[in-house]
Motif scaffolding. Structure first.
Motif, PDB file in Angstrom:
ATOM      1  N   ASP A  26      15.107   7.470  -7.213  1.00  0.00           N
ATOM      2  CA  ASP A  26      13.657   7.390  -6.235  1.00  0.00           C
ATOM      3  C   ASP A  26      14.023   6.095  -5.604  1.00  0.00           C
ATOM      4  OD1 ASP A  26      11.653   8.436  -8.897  1.00  0.00           O
ATOM      5  OD2 ASP A  26      12.685   9.677  -7.563  1.00  0.00           O
ATOM      6  N   MET A  27      13.400   6.252  -4.380  1.00  0.00           N
ATOM      7  CA  MET A  27      13.742   5.043  -3.215  1.00  0.00           C
ATOM      8  C   MET A  27      12.421   4.717  -2.571  1.00  0.00           C
ATOM      9  SD  MET A  27      17.025   4.568  -3.562  1.00  0.00           S
ATOM     10  CE  MET A  27      17.219   3.431  -2.254  1.00  0.00           C
ATOM     11  N   GLY A  28      12.266   3.437  -2.198  1.00  0.00           N
ATOM     12  CA  GLY A  28      11.011   3.001  -1.683  1.00  0.00           C
ATOM     13  C   GLY A  28      11.195   1.655  -0.705  1.00  0.00           C
ATOM     14  N   TRP A  29      10.495   1.526   0.234  1.00  0.00           N
ATOM     15  CA  TRP A  29      10.196   0.498   1.150  1.00  0.00           C
ATOM     16  C   TRP A  29       9.260  -0.353   0.620  1.00  0.00           C
ATOM     17  CZ3 TRP A  29      13.888  -1.305   3.970  1.00  0.00           C
ATOM     18  CH2 TRP A  29      15.222  -0.713   4.339  1.00  0.00           C
ATOM     19  N   TYR A  30       9.161  -1.618   0.258  1.00  0.00           N
ATOM     20  CA  TYR A  30       8.021  -2.470  -0.125  1.00  0.00           C
ATOM     21  C   TYR A  30       7.936  -3.530   1.166  1.00  0.00           C
ATOM     22  CZ  TYR A  30       7.687  -0.996  -4.611  1.00  0.00           C
ATOM     23  OH  TYR A  30       7.263  -0.266  -6.034  1.00  0.00           O
ATOM     24  N   ARG A  31       6.975  -4.278   1.313  1.00  0.00           N
ATOM     25  CA  ARG A  31       6.871  -5.479   2.189  1.00  0.00           C
ATOM     26  C   ARG A  31       5.820  -6.344   1.616  1.00  0.00           C
ATOM     27  NH1 ARG A  31       3.067  -2.614   7.340  1.00  0.00           N
ATOM     28  NH2 ARG A  31       1.182  -2.404   5.860  1.00  0.00           N
ATOM     29  N   GLN A  32       6.245  -7.618   1.892  1.00  0.00           N
ATOM     30  CA  GLN A  32       5.437  -8.871   1.665  1.00  0.00           C
ATOM     31  C   GLN A  32       5.335  -9.898   2.734  1.00  0.00           C
ATOM     32  OE1 GLN A  32       7.164 -10.795  -1.845  1.00  0.00           O
ATOM     33  NE2 GLN A  32       5.205 -11.694  -2.375  1.00  0.00           N
ATOM     34  N   ALA A  33       3.985  -9.941   2.887  1.00  0.00           N
ATOM     35  CA  ALA A  33       3.512 -10.945   4.015  1.00  0.00           C
ATOM     36  C   ALA A  33       3.204 -12.178   3.449  1.00  0.00           C
ATOM     37  CB  ALA A  33       2.182 -10.349   4.904  1.00  0.00           C
ATOM     38  N   PRO A  34       3.196 -13.329   4.482  1.00  0.00           N
ATOM     39  CA  PRO A  34       2.765 -14.509   3.663  1.00  0.00           C
ATOM     40  C   PRO A  34       1.469 -14.670   2.906  1.00  0.00           C
ATOM     41  CG  PRO A  34       4.053 -14.664   5.926  1.00  0.00           C
ATOM     42  CD  PRO A  34       3.557 -13.431   5.684  1.00  0.00           C
ATOM     43  N   GLY A  35       1.562 -15.091   1.855  1.00  0.00           N
ATOM     44  CA  GLY A  35       0.460 -15.304   1.249  1.00  0.00           C
ATOM     45  C   GLY A  35      -0.375 -14.198   0.657  1.00  0.00           C
ATOM     46  N   LYS A  36       0.728 -12.967   0.777  1.00  0.00           N
ATOM     47  CA  LYS A  36       0.138 -11.704  -0.007  1.00  0.00           C
ATOM     48  C   LYS A  36       0.963 -11.211  -0.822  1.00  0.00           C
ATOM     49  CE  LYS A  36      -2.648 -10.176   4.232  1.00  0.00           C
ATOM     50  NZ  LYS A  36      -2.793  -9.110   5.193  1.00  0.00           N
ATOM     51  N   GLN A  37       0.459 -10.379  -1.583  1.00  0.00           N
ATOM     52  CA  GLN A  37       1.402  -9.630  -2.597  1.00  0.00           C
ATOM     53  C   GLN A  37       2.197  -8.564  -1.922  1.00  0.00           C
ATOM     54  OE1 GLN A  37      -1.426  -8.014  -5.681  1.00  0.00           O
ATOM     55  NE2 GLN A  37      -0.962  -9.978  -7.099  1.00  0.00           N
ATOM     56  N   ARG A  38       3.502  -8.267  -2.844  1.00  0.00           N
ATOM     57  CA  ARG A  38       4.224  -7.246  -2.457  1.00  0.00           C
ATOM     58  C   ARG A  38       3.555  -5.933  -2.543  1.00  0.00           C
ATOM     59  NH1 ARG A  38      10.464  -7.522  -4.124  1.00  0.00           N
ATOM     60  NH2 ARG A  38      10.119  -9.773  -3.106  1.00  0.00           N
ATOM     61  N   GLU A  39       3.652  -4.944  -1.692  1.00  0.00           N
ATOM     62  CA  GLU A  39       2.900  -3.729  -1.575  1.00  0.00           C
ATOM     63  C   GLU A  39       4.162  -2.764  -1.086  1.00  0.00           C
ATOM     64  OE1 GLU A  39      -0.002  -3.074   1.253  1.00  0.00           O
ATOM     65  OE2 GLU A  39       1.106  -3.809   2.924  1.00  0.00           O
ATOM     66  N   LEU A  40       3.815  -1.653  -1.775  1.00  0.00           N
ATOM     67  CA  LEU A  40       4.636  -0.227  -1.366  1.00  0.00           C
ATOM     68  C   LEU A  40       4.219   0.343  -0.073  1.00  0.00           C
ATOM     69  CD1 LEU A  40       6.968   1.778  -2.403  1.00  0.00           C
ATOM     70  CD2 LEU A  40       5.107   2.878  -3.779  1.00  0.00           C
ATOM     71  N   VAL A  41       5.093   0.513   0.720  1.00  0.00           N
ATOM     72  CA  VAL A  41       4.683   0.980   2.110  1.00  0.00           C
ATOM     73  C   VAL A  41       5.145   2.482   1.935  1.00  0.00           C
ATOM     74  CG1 VAL A  41       5.183   0.777   4.568  1.00  0.00           C
ATOM     75  CG2 VAL A  41       5.235  -1.255   3.111  1.00  0.00           C
ATOM     76  N   ALA A  42       6.069   2.983   1.418  1.00  0.00           N
ATOM     77  CA  ALA A  42       6.559   4.257   1.493  1.00  0.00           C
ATOM     78  C   ALA A  42       7.576   4.452   0.408  1.00  0.00           C
ATOM     79  CB  ALA A  42       6.901   4.615   2.793  1.00  0.00           C
ATOM     80  N   SER A  43       7.579   5.714  -0.019  1.00  0.00           N
ATOM     81  CA  SER A  43       8.617   6.101  -1.016  1.00  0.00           C
ATOM     82  C   SER A  43       9.010   7.536  -0.787  1.00  0.00           C
ATOM     83  CB  SER A  43       7.838   5.831  -2.550  1.00  0.00           C
ATOM     84  OG  SER A  43       6.838   6.890  -2.598  1.00  0.00           O
TER      85      SER A  43
END
Length: 119
Positions: free
Chosen positions: A32-49
């Motif tokens: 299974d694969m996914g893209w996460y992102r993390q903006a400054p001062g924020k938690q890493r979040e799952l964007v798409a899987s």
């Protein structure tokens, strides 16, 4: 195991980018694969899987990117993609590639690629 992201950069709002994640050292089509992102001062979040090929390559997105982002995988090239259209400044973040191995569910991560969207 190595996951290498590419395709990030600086783009104006409304523009597009395509991220790539080249995988090696794993049986790509089983993961299974996914893209996460993390903006400054924020938690890493799952964007798409996207699930493994055996699981049907099902796709999921967070609400904020639905209709704008498309995740895909090319098992022949051991590569996953994220097509990002209609980009917004709030999409600015470091984007990480993630792979989850079958059965033991071990996580692997790329080094990240910066996406910056200017207003």
């Amino acid at each position: 195991v190595q996951l290498v992201e590419s395709g990030g950069g600086l783009v104006q709002a409304g523009g597009s980018l395509r991220l790539s994640c080249a995988a090696s050292g794993i049986t790509f089509n089983f993961n299974d694969m996914g893209w996460y992102r993390q903006a400054p001062g924020k938690q890493r979040e799952l964007v798409a899987s996207i699930t493994s090929t055996r699981a049907g390559s099902g796709r999921n997105y967070i609400d904020s990117v639905k209709g704008r982002f498309t995740i895909s995988r090319d098992n022949a090239k051991n590569t996953m993609y994220l097509q990002m259209n209609s980009l917004k400044p709030e999409d600015t973040a470091i984007y990480y590639c993630n792979a989850v191995s079958p059965i033991i569910r071990r996580n692997y991560w790329g080094q990240g690629t910066q996406v910056t969207v200017s207003s």
